[in-house]
Scaffold this motif. Structure first.
Motif, short mmCIF file in Angstrom:
data_model
loop_
_atom_site.label_atom_id
_atom_site.label_comp_id
_atom_site.label_asym_id
_atom_site.label_seq_id
_atom_site.Cartn_x
_atom_site.Cartn_y
_atom_site.Cartn_z
N LYS A 25 0.85 -1.20 0.00
CA LYS A 25 0.00 0.00 0.00
C LYS A 25 0.88 1.25 0.00
O LYS A 25 1.81 1.35 0.80
CB LYS A 25 -0.91 0.00 1.24
N THR A 26 0.61 2.16 -0.91
CA THR A 26 1.30 3.45 -1.11
C THR A 26 2.72 3.30 -1.67
O THR A 26 3.39 4.31 -1.91
CB THR A 26 1.38 4.31 0.18
N GLU A 45 -2.18 -5.94 -1.36
CA GLU A 45 -2.74 -4.61 -1.57
C GLU A 45 -4.05 -4.45 -0.78
O GLU A 45 -4.85 -5.37 -0.71
CB GLU A 45 -2.99 -4.35 -3.06
N GLU A 50 -5.99 0.98 -6.20
CA GLU A 50 -4.52 1.11 -6.17
C GLU A 50 -3.87 -0.13 -6.79
O GLU A 50 -2.89 -0.03 -7.54
CB GLU A 50 -4.04 1.31 -4.74
N GLU A 53 -4.09 0.03 -10.60
CA GLU A 53 -3.11 0.93 -11.20
C GLU A 53 -1.73 0.26 -11.30
O GLU A 53 -1.05 0.33 -12.32
CB GLU A 53 -3.02 2.22 -10.39
#
Length: 219
Positions: A25-26, A45, A50, A53
């Motif tokens: 994540k991020t 994830e 996200e 992507e």
């Protein structure tokens, strides 16, 4: 090189039978590609958008795990991206996954998320309701329950988590001893960056690690 060095250190410490799922994540595509080059191909994830992507850039180089709460309106996209969904906690969610997986000819591996500490503000099924949930979804043809996942309470004292990990492992073994259609207890997903050592001691064979691989998240 930090990611590579951290992975090398973790692999030297973690037993071979434990699957290391990197919580991404991020994290950037560049960081994730560096991670994959170091030999870690299981990515966790939290959010479907996200993941979508990143999947556009990384695709089948990785195995994709959904490790965040999954809303039913995101399931259609989730079954296209993810190789495993670790956070199933209701018949409603499993029904939607089964339906969407069926439309693309996929049999979706699931973990049942156990709210081992019975925390009202967290997702997951309470331990005493897990068997009922599994039996309620075992007739679905397009999913297979392959294990359990738990978070445990957030605490500064990692020893406080141990009883909840132990409880989840006991449940994992009890369910695994039964013969239930579309249920194969293979994975016990427990332990994060602050608790993976205790989790492995308590029987985890899948850990979800972020900070210890990538460093602190950039705000």
């Amino acid at each position: 090189m930090m990611i590579v060095d951290n992975v090398k250190r973790l692999k030297a410490e973690i037993p071979d039978y434990v699957t290391l799922v990197a919580a991404t994540k991020t994290r950037s595509v560049q960081e994730i590609l560096e991670l994959i080059d170091s030999g870690v191909i299981d990515l966790g994830e939290n959010y479907v958008q996200e993941a979508q992507e990143k999947f556009g850039s990384i695709g089948m180089k990785a195995r994709w795990h959904c490790i965040g709460h999954l809303q039913t309106n995101k399931v259609k996209k989730a079954v296209e991206i993810f190789d495993m969904i670790q956070t199933v906690d209701s018949v409603k969610l499993a029904t939607e996954i089964d339906k969407r997986a069926g439309t693309i000819g996929k049999k979706m591996p699931l973990l049942i998320e156990i709210n081992s500490a019975r925390e009202e503000n967290k997702s997951g099924v309470y331990p005493e309701k897990a068997m009922e949930l599994i039996e309620g979804i075992s007739h679905f043809e397009n999913i297979i329950v392959v294990g359990l996942m738990t978070m445990g309470p957030v605490t500064d004292d990692v020893e406080e988590i141990r009883p909840y990990l132990r409880l989840t492992r006991r449940l994992f073994e009890e369910i695994g001893a039964l013969e239930i259609k579309n249920v194969e207890m293979k994975y016990l997903s427990m332990g994060m960056s602050d608790s993976y050592r205790v989790a492995i001691e308590e029987g985890s064979n899948m850990v979800r690690l972020g900070t210890i691989i990538f460093g602190e998240r950039k705000q």
